[in-house]
Each structure stands twice: as C-alpha cells, then as structure tokens.
Design an enzyme around this catalytic site. Sequence first.
Site, PDB file in Angstrom:
ATOM      1  CG  HIS A  72     -12.390   5.353  -7.370  1.00 59.62           C
ATOM      2  ND1 HIS A  72     -11.930   6.124  -8.251  1.00 59.62           N
ATOM      3  CD2 HIS A  72     -11.408   5.799  -6.277  1.00 59.62           C
ATOM      4  CE1 HIS A  72     -10.771   6.839  -8.073  1.00 59.62           C
ATOM      5  NE2 HIS A  72     -10.257   6.546  -6.890  1.00 59.62           N
TER       6      HIS A  72
ATOM      7  CB  SER B  98     -14.133  11.913   0.909  1.00 61.08           C
ATOM      8  OG  SER B  98     -12.590  11.903  -0.151  1.00 61.08           O
TER       9      SER B  98
ATOM     10  CD1 TRP C 185      -5.063  -0.680   1.265  1.00 65.78           C
ATOM     11  CD2 TRP C 185      -6.621   0.712   1.275  1.00 65.78           C
ATOM     12  NE1 TRP C 185      -4.888   0.086  -0.106  1.00 65.78           N
ATOM     13  CE2 TRP C 185      -5.738   1.041   0.136  1.00 65.78           C
ATOM     14  CE3 TRP C 185      -7.695   1.399   1.397  1.00 65.78           C
ATOM     15  CZ2 TRP C 185      -5.962   1.985  -0.824  1.00 65.78           C
ATOM     16  CZ3 TRP C 185      -7.676   2.692   0.420  1.00 65.78           C
ATOM     17  CH2 TRP C 185      -6.979   2.652  -0.709  1.00 65.78           C
TER      18      TRP C 185
ATOM     19  CG  ASN D  29      -1.929   1.307   1.168  1.00 66.72           C
ATOM     20  OD1 ASN D  29      -2.413   1.668   0.113  1.00 66.72           O
ATOM     21  ND2 ASN D  29      -2.134   1.752   2.387  1.00 66.72           N
TER      22      ASN D  29
ATOM     23  CG  HIS E 222      -3.080  12.108  -4.336  1.00 66.92           C
ATOM     24  ND1 HIS E 222      -3.895  11.651  -5.245  1.00 66.92           N
ATOM     25  CD2 HIS E 222      -3.110  11.564  -3.348  1.00 66.92           C
ATOM     26  CE1 HIS E 222      -4.700  10.461  -4.657  1.00 66.92           C
ATOM     27  NE2 HIS E 222      -4.211  10.439  -3.290  1.00 66.92           N
TER      28      HIS E 222
END
Length: 751
Positions: free
Chosen positions: A638, A429, A557, A119, A691
Amino acid sequence: MTTSIIGYPRIGAHRELKFATEKFFRQELSEAGLQAVAAEQRKENWQKQAAAGIDFIASNDFSFYDTTLDTAFALNIIPKRYQNLAISPLEKYFAAARGHQSEVGDVKALAMKKWFNTNYHYMVPEFDDGTTIQLDLTKLLSEYREALALGITTKPVLIGPFTLLKLIRFTGQTQISDVQNELVRAYAEILSQLVTEKVEWLQLDEPALVFDLTTEDISLFKAIYADLLPQKQTVKILLQTYFGDVRDIYTDLIQLDVDGIGLDFVEGRKTAELIATHGFPTDKKLFAGVVNGKNIWRNDYQKTLDILATLPKASVVIGTSCSLQHVPYTVNAESELSQDILRHFAFAEEKLLELKDLNDIFCHGQEDSLTANQVLFAAKRYQGNRAVQSKVAALGDADFTRTPDFSERENVQKAIFQLPKLPTTTIGSFPQTADVRKNRLNFKRGEISKAEYDTFNQEKTKDWIKWQEQVGFDILVHGEFERNDMVEYFGEKLDGYIFTKNAWVQSYGTRCVKPPIVWGDIARIQSLTVEDAVYAQSLTDKTLKGMLTGPVTILNWSFPREDISLKVSTLQIALAIQEEVLDLEQNGIKIIQIDEAALREKLPLRQTDWHSEYLDWAIPAFRLVHAKVAPETQIHTHMCYSEFTDIISAIDAMDADVISFEASRSDLSILDALQANGFRTQNGPGVYDIHSPRIPSVGEIQDVIRRILTKVPVEKLWINPDCGLKTRGVAEVKASLENLVKATQGIRSEL
C-alpha cells in the site's frame, strides 16, 4: 546578526495545539479558545528562540493546519465550493483542509501530498477559472505584531511566488502564465504593506529551486523576480532554499537584488562546490544551513566548522538546513532514556543551542563547547551486531528475485482464492477509539496484566471480523488494535531501536507521529504479528490479510542513523521483516500486506539521482522481504499521499501481486500513469478519502469505480478506501465502508 531559524515546530511541546484544534472540531472549544491556545504556543516558541540568542527569528511559520494552505488563503486562492459555505472564515479554512459535511454544504477536502522529501503533508492549492487573487495579510501582520509586543523582532515567512506557482493545481483552463503577473502584483503589495509596518526582513521560501529545473522553470523564476524585486523598497528579502542544492540556477540567484540567500549544506550535495566555483557576493548575507533540520543527532561541530571556514566569514549567518518542524521540541521531555543516550540527540530546542555554540566558536573563538563536542564524537556510541552485518554483506542477486514470474503466480492465486470481480478489502486498521487507547495505556502503566490487555484486543478483533463478514467484505483484516503506530509497533520488537516518550512531530494537520530512533543494527528477536494474525484467521472462514510495514517505510518513518548508509539500514530491516513474512506463511496466512506508504519519501528531488541514489536499492529491499514466499501466497502493498505517477515503472518492479494506492484526494490522477505504463500489478486505487470526516454515498463511490474502470481492467481492480482507518470514528467508518461494499455490489451487477 549571525544565527537564523527557518521555522519552528508548532504543535506545542505537549501537543497543546493538536488537542485544542481537535476539541474545536468536536465543538468542545470555541474559536476564541482555540485562538488563545495558538497565541500561547507562538509566544513560547518566540521566547524560547530569543532566550537562546537566535538573531533571525521567524514569524508566520505557525499554522493551524498547513502553511501552504495559509498562503493560498492569504491570496484568496480558495475554490468557490469553500467560499460559498455559510460558516466562519476559520471553518472555511478547515473545510478546505479536511472537507465539510453538514446542512450548509457537503464538500471534499483539497488534495494532500508529501512536502518535498519529508513525512510532512501539505494541502495542494487549487486554482479554478473563477479565482481572483486578492490579498489578506491579517494573519502575517497580526503574528508579526504579537512578537513585537513581546519585544521580539521577527522576519515574517511566506512561500515564495515561484514555489507557490509550482505547487498550485490548476483545475480549469487557467495556466501559470495567466496568473503570473497577477501573483507578482500581490507579492508587491505584500512588500508595500510590510514597508508600512516597518518590517526589516521578509523570508521568501523557494524550495522548488532544488528540483531539476527546465529552461522554462528558470525563465519563469527570473521573470517573477525581475518584476518583483524593484518594488521591495526598504524591505530586505531573504530568498530561502532547502532540501537540496540549487545547481541549475545558482549563478542567476547570486545576481538577484536580494539581501540574503539561504542555502542547504546538509542535503545540498553541491552547495559548497557551487560557492567555491562561482563565489558568493559580498553585498548579500549567506544564510548557511549547516545544522540538520530533519534528523535528531547532535551536530559534529568540527565538520560544520570545516564547512564554515570555506565561506566568506563576514557574510555568513549560521542556520538550520530547513525548518525545525520536522524534529521534536526538546530532549528535556525524555525522562525515560539515560543521559548516555540523550547526549547524542539534539531536538529543536537543542539545535538552537547548537547554533549559538557554532556562532560563539566561529565568530568569537570560544572553544569550550567545541572541546566537549569532540569528546562526544570521539567515544564509541555503539558496538555493532556482527551477525546482522554478515547477513547483509552476503546478499546476492538471487535473494532479491521471486519465482515463478508474476503472470504465473497470478494464475495460481486466482485459482486458489476464487475471488469475485472487484474484490473488496480495507487497508488494515480500524478506529483506535478511546477505550482502545486506554487499554494500551493501562497495560503500559502496569495497571492490567498482559492477559487482560490481549483479551480486550481479541474481543475488538472478534467484533470487527464479525462486522466485516456481515457487511460482505471479501478479504478481511484484524484491525490492528494492538498497534500504537505502524512503525513504532514493529520497532519495539526489533533489536536496534530506541523509543521516546514525547518526541512528537507533525505529519499533517492535527496528526502527529513519534518516530522511533535507529540506534544500532536491526535484528528480529521475536515474532512481530503472527499470534494476532493466526487468532484473527481462526475467527473466520474468509481469507484474512497479515499486516506488516515494509522496510523502506520503517526506515523512512524513523530517525535514521548517520554513521551508516540508508541502504544498509534498510536491508537490515528487510531481512528482519522477511523472517516475519515467512513465519506468517508457515502459520497459514495466505495473503500478506507489506505497506510501503513512505516509498517516495527519501527519493531524491532531482530525477537524475533517482536510481543511483535510491530506487536501485529501495525497490530491491522490498523484493528481498517477499522473495522466498511460495507462489500461492499473495503479497499486497500500500502507498499513500505522495506523487507516484512518475515512478510507476519502479513500483511495478517491486513485484507485489496487489497494490493499493491513495487516489481520491488526487482526483484519480494516478490512473493515466497506470494505463500508460501497462501496469501489470493488480491494484486498488482508493475510492474515498479517509482523512476527511465526510461519508461518501453509494452513488458517489459507484461513480468513482466507473471512472477507474475506464483506465484499469476489471480483472486487475480491487476496491478499497484510501488508507488505514485508525484515526477515524466508528460511526463514519462503518457507514462509509457499508456504502463501499453496496457500491461494489451494484457495479458487479452492471458488469
């Protein structure tokens, strides 16, 4: 010297580096202040390892953002757009990592991808035709000297030349063969400088050797090291691999003139077999990765000793399977979990002690720690949930199949939703601003009531619903202000999870996550999202998406159990999320997004293992979640920041109705794969990079949409950003999304 660490966490035991770096970004801390915090973190890491008795301690495993980016900058593999900025070298480094937008220039960041099957995300080095490799070892040498000044001799760590070449993105006419010799000369110069510095060991990380290697790959690797190794002089080279076994090149590796070879015995399924079949040379050290560097459970000493017993004892150095950057700092920071639970865990600091214990048992016959370890593993940790186990055992083919088929559902949904061309939405979000975080903290501390906490979140939701309507979004989201994390939030409402307070690990740059721990069998014991979704839908006449995290991502995760298979754990989670999906549908939520951002994360690195060991159960696990919904309910998913082009067919087989992809940082490379595979699922390749703090213009987004339309049929295309927006600021989010909607409206007019 019999214990070794490949790398150590670098964010700080209490995320000191993260917070200092973010202050630097906000111009609240000087560069000198940031460097001081970094030096303190390195000092603590080295002293912790030395105190634990680790023999081979790494240096240059520290990074402000990413070690791959560090290596690129050390070799001047820096695109001109960053070099030409009139800012400091450190600011140029951060510009490459996260983009830059000011009066001195406006540049996008480098592409970002998952680091092998973890991750963690790395920055993809970019080599353009104007790049000239030039060596700058300032960082590596200064950190080596820092440790030496503390009385600690380290082995500097650097990404090896073969892996670096395989990671680089060549943007012009230049190819690997054009830079191979130049890169070897640079690495030879590194060795020369290390000789001058009197460095004894250099660790060259070559994890790319655990992929399926072609004949060309093997020839490239052999050519690189045939040219490089004669120039190593007095420096001893540890060629370190991890994340799998090196079955395609093992016999060539053991013939190299290196002084040590690091092999993974945790994820390397064939590592022990390779040694048993072909042996291991007596003139080299075998750095045996036997302590799991990815998971947080205690090491079963007897199983590990059984592996070590098959190895040449005089040659063995006991180490971790990979860098410890993938686990939290220490169990000692967890004051809210009982010792009955904590005694089963080993974070980075505890893994140092495990290495010391194994060394004492294996090399010196000291068995007290072995006895205590055997007592721990003999006790029954968890009783099990028979109802959940029975549900998984009873699953049949029909449970994984949605009816009617995709094309029929698509027609039904188009008639119901009546959306315009290029429907606009976001991933889920909105910014988790300081007041949002404070509201959550106050509630956790008991300083406000549940009603006060909910009222605050509802007001935030109301404001953002109104804003989305004003801007002109077609499908709305509620913003997820109640969620601390897209996995932890769900785990807190599922039976079978436990949670830590300070077990943070780095995901990318300053972004840290706190993975929950799968302790037992997973079951849904309460509604997860229904109340928030129903409230948000009541505020608008437009359609609102219900937002869930998919079972594969929840598992990937989390820190998973080691006593049952990943498949079984994932199916347990899938059944729990299925209940939530059906509950949302029953309560009038017509579009439900089930995110699988981490679908690729545990995909085996060897393509030959993709289906049998992963895709054959991971894809059905997603289908299990939505197989029972009505054709009128539209299912979205997604995915982000991984390479999906080679598993596009498997993604299509997830049988979602709409999928959004991260695409902007990878320069829309996924589009060719969508077109080549006749991708049937409606899709939204992200039109700008969330990002990065930079704000894309209307014209920039329109250019992206036009490019996408050359590869994706207009009737299949949705418009959305790359990913969720929780980590961004309100002003930049609103400006970017307003531009996204204006750009889309402009393209609609053209169409």
